[in-house]
Write a protein that holds these residues in place. Sequence first.
Motif, PDB file in Angstrom:
ATOM      1  N   ALA A  33       0.821  -1.206   0.000  1.00 52.79           N
ATOM      2  CA  ALA A  33       0.000   0.000   0.000  1.00 52.79           C
ATOM      3  C   ALA A  33       0.856   1.258   0.000  1.00 52.79           C
ATOM      4  N   SER A  34       1.977   1.225   0.702  1.00 54.81           N
ATOM      5  CA  SER A  34       2.787   2.437   0.834  1.00 54.81           C
ATOM      6  C   SER A  34       3.606   2.744  -0.417  1.00 54.81           C
ATOM      7  N   LEU A  35       3.838   1.748  -1.263  1.00 61.07           N
ATOM      8  CA  LEU A  35       4.689   1.952  -2.436  1.00 61.07           C
ATOM      9  C   LEU A  35       3.922   2.283  -3.711  1.00 61.07           C
ATOM     10  N   LEU A  36       2.593   2.283  -3.662  1.00 59.32           N
ATOM     11  CA  LEU A  36       1.798   2.433  -4.878  1.00 59.32           C
ATOM     12  C   LEU A  36       2.113   3.711  -5.646  1.00 59.32           C
ATOM     13  N   ASP A  37       2.435   4.791  -4.919  1.00 60.18           N
ATOM     14  CA  ASP A  37       2.667   6.078  -5.574  1.00 60.18           C
ATOM     15  C   ASP A  37       4.149   6.383  -5.783  1.00 60.18           C
ATOM     16  N   SER A  38       5.018   5.445  -5.469  1.00 54.23           N
ATOM     17  CA  SER A  38       6.455   5.692  -5.626  1.00 54.23           C
ATOM     18  C   SER A  38       6.838   5.720  -7.102  1.00 54.23           C
ATOM     19  N   ARG A  39       7.822   6.550  -7.418  1.00 55.07           N
ATOM     20  CA  ARG A  39       8.345   6.649  -8.787  1.00 55.07           C
ATOM     21  C   ARG A  39       9.873   6.622  -8.707  1.00 55.07           C
ATOM     22  N   PRO A  40      10.458   5.466  -8.482  1.00 54.31           N
ATOM     23  CA  PRO A  40      11.904   5.395  -8.286  1.00 54.31           C
ATOM     24  C   PRO A  40      12.683   5.582  -9.580  1.00 54.31           C
ATOM     25  N   VAL A  41      13.931   5.975  -9.411  1.00 52.85           N
ATOM     26  CA  VAL A  41      14.884   6.083 -10.505  1.00 52.85           C
ATOM     27  C   VAL A  41      15.679   4.780 -10.583  1.00 52.85           C
ATOM     28  N   ILE A  42      15.991   4.340 -11.794  1.00 49.01           N
ATOM     29  CA  ILE A  42      16.877   3.181 -11.945  1.00 49.01           C
ATOM     30  C   ILE A  42      18.297   3.625 -11.622  1.00 49.01           C
ATOM     31  N   ALA A  43      18.863   3.060 -10.573  1.00 46.96           N
ATOM     32  CA  ALA A  43      20.242   3.376 -10.214  1.00 46.96           C
ATOM     33  C   ALA A  43      21.224   2.478 -10.946  1.00 46.96           C
ATOM     34  N   ASP A  44      20.873   1.219 -11.119  1.00 46.95           N
ATOM     35  CA  ASP A  44      21.753   0.264 -11.802  1.00 46.95           C
ATOM     36  C   ASP A  44      20.885  -0.814 -12.438  1.00 46.95           C
ATOM     37  N   GLY A  45      21.180  -1.145 -13.697  1.00 51.21           N
ATOM     38  CA  GLY A  45      20.458  -2.225 -14.352  1.00 51.21           C
ATOM     39  C   GLY A  45      19.537  -1.778 -15.464  1.00 51.21           C
ATOM     40  N   HIS A  46      19.880  -0.703 -16.174  1.00 53.09           N
ATOM     41  CA  HIS A  46      19.013  -0.222 -17.261  1.00 53.09           C
ATOM     42  C   HIS A  46      18.788  -1.284 -18.335  1.00 53.09           C
ATOM     43  N   HIS A  47      19.833  -2.007 -18.700  1.00 51.41           N
ATOM     44  CA  HIS A  47      19.677  -3.000 -19.761  1.00 51.41           C
ATOM     45  C   HIS A  47      18.896  -4.224 -19.272  1.00 51.41           C
ATOM     46  N   ARG A  48      19.067  -4.588 -17.999  1.00 52.06           N
ATOM     47  CA  ARG A  48      18.257  -5.690 -17.465  1.00 52.06           C
ATOM     48  C   ARG A  48      16.788  -5.276 -17.375  1.00 52.06           C
ATOM     49  N   TYR A  49      16.536  -4.031 -17.006  1.00 51.90           N
ATOM     50  CA  TYR A  49      15.167  -3.506 -16.993  1.00 51.90           C
ATOM     51  C   TYR A  49      14.550  -3.617 -18.384  1.00 51.90           C
TER      52      TYR A  49
END
Length: 373
Positions: free
Chosen positions: A178-194
């Motif tokens: 419930a607490s993470l639903l509105d989070s918008r994190p930045v990719i710190a490592d792993g752009h190609h795996r994403y």
Amino acid sequence: MEPSQAVTPPYLATPLRLEPFRALTLAPQRVGDAAAARAFARPYREVAGRLRRWQATGRVLRDETPGLYLHEYTADGITVRGIVGALDMSRRAPDLASRAVLPHEGIYPHRAHDLAERMLVMKLNPAPILLVHRGPAETRHVIAALLKEEPQRRFTDRGDQRHRVWPIRGADLDRVHASLLDSRPVIADGHHRYAAYLQLQQAHPGTAWDRGLAMLVDQDDTPLQLGAIHRVLRRVKLTTLGDALVGGPHALEASSREAAVSALGTDTLAVTDGRTWAILRLDLQGDRSAVEAFHDDVLPALATPPAAIGYLHTADETLHKVRRDRDLAVLMPAPDFDLVHRIVAHDRLLPEKATSFQPKPSTGVLMRSVDDE
């Protein structure tokens, strides 16, 4: 590979969801051991069977009950905690306001394709991608309560990282969701795996490939350190750089080594050809970073582009790589997380090798097998 070949991967749609999974963990004596990398080496089709055999002999541990996990690791005196789960990759954002995860660099499609093929054959996410955000208070409350309990696993790996792991299940799992639903994190490592996760989901919708392993770190709790990534410009002379900047908004000023390094800052770079030092002052307008101005303004102004660009993580290593009077070392400032977040939130990508989030966790602490879902 030319930078123009980099592309922006598709965006996930909100809400952000980390789903439970059954964790696989290498035995502690194998985590951080370079020899353990052979477990994920070619031929990739043998990896799944190899891990099953290792599980039968106790070299791989498997949780029977799915969950999220709190993973705390300490390296070089820095402690980082993150929530690890299977990131829901099944929804694409119809517009910028609906983005759930923010990449800050472009990706090369062939690299993402190779990683997707490798994971498909291995039937495994061997390590989580690293996401970072300013976490909600409710998640920090759950983490604080878990830290008072005995961890499920506690060990020091072969690379001297210390690890503690707690499963998150039941009511705590619901609170985190419930607490993470509105989070918008930045990719710190792993752009190609994403990007590989996105390719796998698109090719195999409705399967376990709808999810990909991710670790979400709260920058307000245990911040990752953002370090600079310096540049070596091959076959560029200091005079050539100075000529390119005459009359422009950027200025190159002669300096000593001590003064140039001391001046290094948000809008100031230190430059040397291995003999002479200079200060490069950038004209930064609005939410613009030094690395953007250098790549967008300074490099294109050169009469002849660099024969190649080298990327180094320490000043000493950068200076060591410079061939005197033939190359230029450019010492960059460390980026600021909030500036990076503002840049990507406004739909801009940073140049390649713009950030270095450290420390990263050892491989093998938490893995995800798609055969378990």
